[in-house]
Design a protein around this motif. Structure first.
Motif, mmCIF file in Angstrom:
data_model
loop_
_atom_site.group_PDB
_atom_site.id
_atom_site.type_symbol
_atom_site.label_atom_id
_atom_site.label_comp_id
_atom_site.label_asym_id
_atom_site.label_seq_id
_atom_site.Cartn_x
_atom_site.Cartn_y
_atom_site.Cartn_z
ATOM 1 N N ALA A 97 2.733 0.678 9.256
ATOM 2 C CA ALA A 97 1.613 -0.243 9.033
ATOM 3 C C ALA A 97 0.526 0.435 8.204
ATOM 4 O O ALA A 97 -0.009 -0.164 7.258
ATOM 5 C CB ALA A 97 1.054 -0.735 10.363
ATOM 6 N N LEU A 98 0.207 1.682 8.534
ATOM 7 C CA LEU A 98 -0.801 2.411 7.763
ATOM 8 C C LEU A 98 -0.378 2.550 6.310
ATOM 9 O O LEU A 98 -1.148 2.252 5.386
ATOM 10 C CB LEU A 98 -1.022 3.809 8.358
ATOM 11 N N TRP A 99 0.854 3.008 6.112
ATOM 12 C CA TRP A 99 1.330 3.240 4.746
ATOM 13 C C TRP A 99 1.499 1.928 3.984
ATOM 14 O O TRP A 99 1.188 1.854 2.806
ATOM 15 C CB TRP A 99 2.631 4.036 4.772
ATOM 16 N N GLY A 100 1.988 0.914 4.649
ATOM 17 C CA GLY A 100 2.137 -0.392 4.004
ATOM 18 C C GLY A 100 0.793 -0.965 3.572
ATOM 19 O O GLY A 100 0.665 -1.499 2.466
ATOM 20 N N ASP A 101 -0.213 -0.841 4.440
ATOM 21 C CA ASP A 101 -1.556 -1.317 4.092
ATOM 22 C C ASP A 101 -2.114 -0.555 2.894
ATOM 23 O O ASP A 101 -2.775 -1.140 2.028
ATOM 24 C CB ASP A 101 -2.505 -1.188 5.281
#
Length: 153
Positions: free
Chosen positions: A130-134
């Motif tokens: 989620a962090l990297w995708g955001d």
């Protein structure tokens, strides 16, 4: 749009306790696969399962590897996301192999430990994905300049 250095640091700051717990859980399961009383009626199922579980451990190691040596932040994030995909694939392959287990004195304890490990691993992955995708999505969310906007006249 460039990534903020603090954002990169936070995104790759793995909780050492969580990583340690995943490593310890993986090691216990690997030991159980080698030494416990687990049975399968399919010829060669246990060696294949051990191999798949070893690959899962190698992919977990890849996800938590230090990527600071990669000079471009975007490539660092993309590499981490790729490592997550490989880990998810290894998890799926291992789960398919584990379905071939049918019994043994240690089967129930192994099965419960495996389910607990899987849950902890997925929570870990989902957080970082989620962090990297955001971060990657933010690269495409730049506001348009007034000159770039189209009038509907």
């Amino acid at each position: 749009m460039a990534f903020e250095p603090e954002q990169m640091q936070r995104a790759f700051a793995f909780d050492p306790e969580q990583v340690s717990a995943l490593r310890a859980g993986w090691a216990r399961l690997m030991e159980a696969l080698v030494w416990s009383d687990l049975r399968s009626s399919k010829l060669g199922a246990m060696p294949r399962l051990r191999k798949r579980f070893l690959e899962l451990g190698e992919n977990l190691r890849s996800v938590v590897s230090d990527r600071a040596w990669i000079p471009h932040p975007r490539e660092r994030v993309k590499g981490a996301m790729g490592a997550c995909l490989n880990l998810r694939d290894a998890l799926n392959q291992m789960e398919q192999g584990a379905r071939g287990l049918e019994g043994g004195d240690d089967f129930q304890a192994f099965e419960q430990e495996l389910l607990d490990f899987r849950h902890r691993l997925l929570v870990f992955l989902e957080h970082h994905e989620a962090l990297w995708g955001d971060m990657l999505e933010a690269q495409y969310d730049e506001p348009l300049d007034d000159d770039d906007e189209q009038d509907d006249d």
